[in-house]
Design a protein around this motif. Structure first.
Motif, PDB file in Angstrom:
ATOM      1  N   UNK A 381       0.820  -1.215   0.000  1.00  0.00           N
ATOM      2  CA  UNK A 381       0.000   0.000   0.000  1.00  0.00           C
ATOM      3  C   UNK A 381       0.854   1.264   0.000  1.00  0.00           C
ATOM      4  N   UNK A 382       1.984   1.279   0.730  1.00  0.00           N
ATOM      5  CA  UNK A 382       2.818   2.480   0.741  1.00  0.00           C
ATOM      6  C   UNK A 382       3.462   2.680  -0.617  1.00  0.00           C
ATOM      7  N   UNK A 383       3.689   1.562  -1.359  1.00  0.00           N
ATOM      8  CA  UNK A 383       4.231   1.673  -2.710  1.00  0.00           C
ATOM      9  C   UNK A 383       3.176   2.161  -3.694  1.00  0.00           C
ATOM     10  N   UNK A 384       1.902   2.011  -3.342  1.00  0.00           N
ATOM     11  CA  UNK A 384       0.824   2.429  -4.223  1.00  0.00           C
ATOM     12  C   UNK A 384       0.532   3.918  -4.079  1.00  0.00           C
ATOM     13  N   UNK A 385       0.170   4.364  -2.880  1.00  0.00           N
ATOM     14  CA  UNK A 385      -0.168   5.776  -2.683  1.00  0.00           C
ATOM     15  C   UNK A 385      -0.298   6.061  -1.202  1.00  0.00           C
ATOM     16  N   UNK A 386      -0.195   7.343  -0.792  1.00  0.00           N
ATOM     17  CA  UNK A 386      -0.426   7.676   0.615  1.00  0.00           C
ATOM     18  C   UNK A 386      -1.852   7.355   1.045  1.00  0.00           C
ATOM     19  N   UNK A 387      -2.810   7.474   0.120  1.00  0.00           N
ATOM     20  CA  UNK A 387      -4.198   7.177   0.469  1.00  0.00           C
ATOM     21  C   UNK A 387      -4.364   5.696   0.803  1.00  0.00           C
ATOM     22  N   UNK A 388      -3.741   4.806   0.007  1.00  0.00           N
ATOM     23  CA  UNK A 388      -3.810   3.375   0.287  1.00  0.00           C
ATOM     24  C   UNK A 388      -3.080   3.053   1.582  1.00  0.00           C
ATOM     25  N   UNK A 389      -1.965   3.736   1.834  1.00  0.00           N
ATOM     26  CA  UNK A 389      -1.220   3.508   3.057  1.00  0.00           C
ATOM     27  C   UNK A 389      -2.038   3.889   4.289  1.00  0.00           C
ATOM     28  N   UNK A 495      -9.011   6.672  -6.512  1.00  0.00           N
ATOM     29  CA  UNK A 495      -9.713   7.926  -6.220  1.00  0.00           C
ATOM     30  C   UNK A 495      -8.725   9.073  -5.956  1.00  0.00           C
ATOM     31  N   UNK A 496      -7.654   8.771  -5.241  1.00  0.00           N
ATOM     32  CA  UNK A 496      -6.627   9.775  -4.964  1.00  0.00           C
ATOM     33  C   UNK A 496      -6.013  10.285  -6.266  1.00  0.00           C
ATOM     34  N   UNK A 497      -5.698   9.366  -7.150  1.00  0.00           N
ATOM     35  CA  UNK A 497      -5.053   9.732  -8.409  1.00  0.00           C
ATOM     36  C   UNK A 497      -6.024  10.463  -9.328  1.00  0.00           C
ATOM     37  N   UNK A 498      -7.269   9.984  -9.413  1.00  0.00           N
ATOM     38  CA  UNK A 498      -8.248  10.630 -10.292  1.00  0.00           C
ATOM     39  C   UNK A 498      -8.495  12.077  -9.865  1.00  0.00           C
ATOM     40  N   UNK A 499      -8.591  12.296  -8.556  1.00  0.00           N
ATOM     41  CA  UNK A 499      -8.820  13.659  -8.069  1.00  0.00           C
ATOM     42  C   UNK A 499      -7.648  14.566  -8.424  1.00  0.00           C
ATOM     43  N   UNK A 504      -5.376  18.743 -12.103  1.00  0.00           N
ATOM     44  CA  UNK A 504      -4.271  19.139 -12.969  1.00  0.00           C
ATOM     45  C   UNK A 504      -4.750  19.437 -14.383  1.00  0.00           C
ATOM     46  N   UNK A 505      -5.662  18.593 -14.910  1.00  0.00           N
ATOM     47  CA  UNK A 505      -6.109  18.714 -16.305  1.00  0.00           C
ATOM     48  C   UNK A 505      -7.591  19.095 -16.330  1.00  0.00           C
ATOM     49  N   UNK A 506      -7.851  20.368 -16.137  1.00  0.00           N
ATOM     50  CA  UNK A 506      -9.237  20.838 -16.005  1.00  0.00           C
ATOM     51  C   UNK A 506     -10.013  20.712 -17.316  1.00  0.00           C
ATOM     52  N   UNK A 507      -9.316  20.737 -18.440  1.00  0.00           N
ATOM     53  CA  UNK A 507     -10.022  20.649 -19.722  1.00  0.00           C
ATOM     54  C   UNK A 507     -10.321  19.209 -20.117  1.00  0.00           C
ATOM     55  N   UNK A 508      -9.759  18.233 -19.405  1.00  0.00           N
ATOM     56  CA  UNK A 508     -10.008  16.816 -19.693  1.00  0.00           C
ATOM     57  C   UNK A 508     -11.043  16.272 -18.714  1.00  0.00           C
ATOM     58  N   UNK A 509     -11.656  15.153 -19.089  1.00  0.00           N
ATOM     59  CA  UNK A 509     -12.569  14.458 -18.192  1.00  0.00           C
ATOM     60  C   UNK A 509     -11.838  13.257 -17.613  1.00  0.00           C
ATOM     61  N   UNK A 510     -11.782  13.203 -16.284  1.00  0.00           N
ATOM     62  CA  UNK A 510     -11.091  12.125 -15.586  1.00  0.00           C
ATOM     63  C   UNK A 510     -12.114  11.374 -14.752  1.00  0.00           C
ATOM     64  N   UNK A 511     -12.075  10.052 -14.808  1.00  0.00           N
ATOM     65  CA  UNK A 511     -13.028   9.250 -14.057  1.00  0.00           C
ATOM     66  C   UNK A 511     -12.327   8.046 -13.465  1.00  0.00           C
ATOM     67  N   UNK A 534     -11.022  14.934 -24.706  1.00  0.00           N
ATOM     68  CA  UNK A 534      -9.814  14.613 -23.943  1.00  0.00           C
ATOM     69  C   UNK A 534     -10.253  13.884 -22.682  1.00  0.00           C
ATOM     70  N   UNK A 535      -9.778  12.658 -22.492  1.00  0.00           N
ATOM     71  CA  UNK A 535     -10.274  11.835 -21.394  1.00  0.00           C
ATOM     72  C   UNK A 535      -9.159  10.991 -20.787  1.00  0.00           C
ATOM     73  N   UNK A 536      -9.289  10.744 -19.489  1.00  0.00           N
ATOM     74  CA  UNK A 536      -8.358   9.894 -18.754  1.00  0.00           C
ATOM     75  C   UNK A 536      -9.180   8.962 -17.875  1.00  0.00           C
ATOM     76  N   UNK A 537      -8.950   7.677 -18.005  1.00  0.00           N
ATOM     77  CA  UNK A 537      -9.623   6.686 -17.166  1.00  0.00           C
ATOM     78  C   UNK A 537      -8.616   6.172 -16.141  1.00  0.00           C
ATOM     79  N   UNK A 538      -8.983   6.258 -14.866  1.00  0.00           N
ATOM     80  CA  UNK A 538      -8.183   5.673 -13.795  1.00  0.00           C
ATOM     81  C   UNK A 538      -8.945   4.452 -13.302  1.00  0.00           C
TER      82      UNK A 538
END
Length: 950
Positions: A381-389, A495-499, A504-511, A534-538
């Motif tokens: 979890x610590x290798x994944x993200x602070x939220x997972x940790x 969720x941490x990464x998508x937020x 960061x990319x206000x003109x793209x749609x991230x979900x 412009x889209x990013x899927x997490x």
């Protein structure tokens, strides 16, 4: 059931209720199943003869008339309408008129292999993304349309049920119901007592987890359909309780020697010989002997197996000249460093995890294992993200993995199984889809609270170097026009990464799409992203199987390394697969260069797997012995102190790394040996391409559909309007009768359509079996057959015409014929009548007799432009002369129809080599043939000497 009277055989014409009809299969002496002469499938009717006021009489098809003459340019529109309306086509494959996908030539190999077997037993082990679903469903559709089967079941993991249901409906026009715990009771509720839903519903998609229990398994085996597809068949081997139940299910189904069985898997051999040979034993029991036979005694059995086993990798497709169907995959690695406060937190968590392991030494086995799993969960979890940790530090281990107070061995085994699934990635035949963070809290201490507070405080780009690096990389991908999917291991990370990416990319749609959503909700969330340029899927690995992403995304970023290389391939296979329009896709691995966990996984597992894949052209599953080698490797990471340096990877992680390396070497050699042992006598392009081209020619493909819909829409008052990569069709401009027909199909107002797959976002793929094509073809054919339809000369379908054209040296008469054939299939005491239709053009130059035209020559003649106007009296005189000569030509036309019937019989016998083992075919032309169109082509003064009739 009584046989129909001779004049009412399928394909014959009858007059009833003031109109002409075509008799369809399923008719008998008292009931006729009919289709109007110019109508479609939705216009079919049943006539009960004893209640008819007027006797149903045999009928003949009306010849063209002088009054139906139109511009020559409208003749090709009739040809297209007639050809695209064919459902029971007369090509070598019965199914091609009933599918909404144009199979690639290499995808016909399993179909041709299946048709060479008396009872289909096939293991299709093609690579991820090549199209196993299409290959399996195509076999089912073909046998269905040949009358050899009536019922079909697809057995698959529960998360794939909806995908299979959708694929069968949208691409193969097979309306199946899903059978699993939350649907079975509803389906059975209204059935009569004692009726199996597998009889009531001929087409089913069944969850393996639902049907594998002993009670349901036995009931299913009693009522199981005669054709079964098993997806992810590698999960049905005899290892582990759940898989043992699945294997017993399939073993029982395979015991019926008459049952057709198609097994689909991208990983037939996951390193376990016993599991692999169990799969082969489902094809034929004696194939299991290959495991122990001496090399010199295997040849005959290997030759037999080659008829039941097909396995292709991407490089194998190159010889089919179909490489354009797959994009180029460019792979890269990007790194970050654990610097500053983030690096300090990682070191603190690693030190705490190490203490957990060290202080449990000497304690009971349960305490040792609990502390070990808690430490491993922290590292993951610590290798994944602070939220997972934070979630791992907050959640108690026992609460997350189940309350295991008892010290009994079985409880410990259950605990180990749950921990393995939550923390590790599972085995190749049972990859974990659990994306909830594992609990790692074994105690309440100030130190844990401090670690948790530090992790929470470090969330954000400035403090998280991993997040900063992926934001930089995603920005580059978006700038270069790629649409990325970023895969994470845990929900909190997604969720941490998508937020962060959305900020960061206000003109793209991230979900973010995670296992919190149901399969339907995941699919809807992905589809919604398609509305954005412009889209990013997490996503977590809940999307690494099941939902195909190639229509919307062109890049994959591994934000978290999977500890199993097969999972990496599955992630990338969601985007890099059959139907991806982009010529290039990107794949990026992100890892911490000074993170010992990432270092161990990358160096000892992933890179080794990739080097073997490049050498062999095959992804060799990780030889992990149920996760024991990975656990040993992580134990080495926990116990090794100091920072990473330039030592060799084997020295870096000690004895476990050397053990894994030896296991990889053994797996590689075994894979080499298996590819040698099971190297098959594969069908080559020259064996398949002629059949594929013949079927495509008979029915028409994407190009014919686009040409027809474009011209038909224009002639009906609604020309297509191009919009970027697709078209807009404004149905409100069409005649009211057409609008009503379209509305009945759910098509109204403005339609966005595309003639290529995958369709542009927001557009519908228009294939030859789409209702839009059927409505337009039916409308134009009815206009062509109705003498009373008053239309402008340039806005009609031409049943007759005369034109001066280039390309003919003598006056040439072209007849467009519709020929129906009665195809009789006999198996044992059962006989089934089927009907085939085909559009054939014949021509007579000068005084020569009529001969059949090739499809290319037909297009050339009927698609040629008139070079100058013709006076109406001359046109009418030429047409009347040709019409007057038709009765004398009837023997010629009947001879051509009979020759076509024999060619059709040869086609069926050729592709169904085992027909004599299953039954026999007979084909009889329905006479007289329908003369749909008559066209007289007169040579222009500039005609060349190489023209037709020269």
């Amino acid at each position: 059931m009584n046989a129909p009277t001779p004049e009412f055989l399928p394909g014959s014409l009858v007059a009833a209720r003031g109109r002409e009809w075509i008799v369809l299969p399923g008719s008998d002496q008292q009931t006729l199943r009919l289709r109007p002469l110019g109508g479609g499938e939705r216009d079919e009717s049943l006539i009960y003869l004893p209640l008819e006021r007027q006797t149903v009489q045999p009928a003949t098809f009306p010849w063209p008339t002088v009054a139906q003459a139109r511009n020559h340019s409208a003749s090709q529109l009739l040809l297209d309408a007639l050809q695209l309306k064919l459902r029971s086509g007369a090509g070598p494959f019965r199914s091609f008129g009933n599918i909404a996908v144009e199979p690639r030539a290499y995808q016909l190999v399993p179909l041709l292999m299946a048709l060479k077997l008396p009872t289909v037993r096939l293991l299709v082990a093609d690579d991820v993304g090549i199209g196993k679903t299409i290959e399996g469903a195509l076999i089912a559709r073909e046998l269905l349309d040949r009358g050899e089967i009536q019922r079909i079941s697809v057995l698959c993991p529960p998360h794939l049920c909806e995908q299979w249901q959708r694929e069968l409906a949208e691409r193969f026009h097979i309306q199946a119901v899903v059978v699993r715990s939350n649907t079975a009771d509803r389906l059975e509720r209204d059935l009569p007592p004692g009726t199996s839903l597998f009889h009531a519903y001929p087409f089913t998609v069944v969850s393996l987890d639902y049907i594998k229990s002993e009670r349901r398994r036995e009931a299913f085996q009693r009522f199981c359909p005669e054709f079964v597809i098993v997806d992810e068949a590698h999960t049905c081997t005899q290892a582990g309780h759940g898989r043992q139940q699945r294997h017993q299910l399939l073993k029982g189904l395979a015991a019926d020697n008459a049952r057709h069985l198609v097994l689909l898997t991208a990983t037939p051999h996951s390193g376990d010989d016993e599991a692999f040979f169990n799969l082969l034993g489902l094809l034929r029991t004696d194939f299991t002997q290959l495991r122990d036979l001496p090399v010199g005694q295997r040849s005959d059995l290997r030759e037999d197996l080659s008829r039941h086993f097909v396995q292709r990798r991407r490089p194998d497709i190159a010889e089919w000249q179909d490489t354009s169907m797959f994009p180029d995959r460019r792979s890269a690695e990007i790194t970050y460093k654990l610097t500053g406060a983030w690096g300090q937190l990682f070191d603190d968590v690693l030190a705490y995890a190490r203490e957990l392991v060290e202080r449990s030494e000497g304690q009971a086995l349960r305490e040792q294992r609990m502390n070990w799993w808690a430490a491993l969960a922290l590292l993951r979890c610590i290798s994944s993200s602070p939220a997972a940790a934070v979630n791992a530090l907050r959640t108690r281990l026992q609460g997350a993995l189940g309350n295991a107070e008892s010290a009994e061995a079985t409880s410990l085994e259950e605990f180990e199984a749950q921990a393995t699934d939550r923390v590790l990635d599972g085995t190749d035949d049972d990859l974990s889809s659990d994306d909830l963070e594992p609990g790692a809290r074994t105690e309440d201490s100030q130190r844990l609270e401090t670690l948790m507070a530090s992790a929470a405080a470090l969330a954000g780009q400035q403090n998280d170097p991993k997040l900063a690096k992926v934001q930089e990389h995603v920005a580059l991908l978006l700038k270069e026009g790629f649409q990325p999917v970023v895969f994470c291991r845990y929900i909190a990370t997604a969720h941490y990464l998508a937020a962060a990416l959305q900020e960061k990319f206000k003109s793209a749609t991230v979900r973010a799409v995670t296992g919190e959503l149901t399969p339907d909700e995941r699919e809807a969330a992905v589809d919604q992203l398609g509305d954005s340029e412009s889209r990013v899927l997490v996503a977590t690995d809940c999307l690494s199987e099941g939902i195909n992403l190639q229509g919307l995304f062109t890049a994959v970023v591994h934000y978290d390394l999977s500890w199993n290389p097969t999972r990496h391939e599955q992630r990338e296979g969601r985007v890099d697969r059959f139907g991806q329009k982009a010529r290039e896709v990107r794949s990026t691995i992100l890892y911490g260069e000074d993170n010992p966990v990432d270092g161990a996984v990358l160096q000892v597992i992933l890179r080794k797997a990739e080097s073997i894949r490049k050498e062999l052209g095959v992804l060799v599953p990780m030889p992990d012995n149920e996760g024991k080698l990975t656990q040993a490797l992580m134990n080495a990471v926990l116990l090794r102190k100091g920072t990473l340096n330039a030592q060799s990877q084997l020295d870096m992680f000690g004895e476990p790394a050397k053990e894994i390396d030896l296991a990889w070497q053994s797996a590689k050699e075994k894979a080499k040996q298996n590819r040698s042992i099971f190297a098959q006598r594969r069908l080559k392009p020259e064996d398949v391409l002629p059949e594929w081209r013949k079927s495509a020619t008979v029915l028409g493909g994407d190009a014919e559909v686009e040409r027809f819909v474009s011209r038909a829409a224009a002639q009906l008052g609604a020309p297509l309007q191009p919009i970027k990569r697709h078209f807009k069709l404004m149905t409100e401009h069409m005649p009211s009768s057409v609008r009503e027909r379209l509305a009945a199909e759910g098509l109204s107002n403005t339609l966005r359509i595309d003639f290529h797959q995958p369709a542009a976002q927001g557009a519908t793929f228009i294939h030859r079996t789409h209702p839009l094509v059927s409505v337009l073809a039916d409308t134009l054919l009815e206009q062509a057959l109705d003498d009373g339809v008053a239309t402008a000369d340039d806005a009609a379908v031409a049943r007759a015409g005369v034109a001066f054209v280039q390309g003919v040296a003598l006056k040439t008469t072209v007849l467009l014929l519709r020929i129906r054939h009665q195809l009789t299939f006999t198996h044992g005491s059962q006989t089934r009548l089927l009907m085939c239709e085909e559009a054939v053009a014949v021509a007579a130059a000068g005084a020569e007799p009529f001969t059949e035209l090739s499809p290319d020559m037909t297009r050339q003649l009927l698609g040629s432009e008139a070079t100058r106007n013709m006076p109406a009296p001359l046109r009418d005189r030429q047409l009347q002369t040709a019409l007057d000569a038709l009765p004398e030509c009837q023997p010629q036309l009947e001879a051509i129809a009979n020759a076509r019937a024999q060619a059709l019989l040869a086609d069926h016998r050729r592709v169904r080599e085992a027909a004599e083992g299953r039954g026999s075919y007979q084909v009889t032309a329905s006479l007289p043939v329908d003369v749909m169109g008559l066209y007289v082509l007169l040579p222009d003064s500039t005609a060349s000497t190489s023209a037709v009739g020269a």
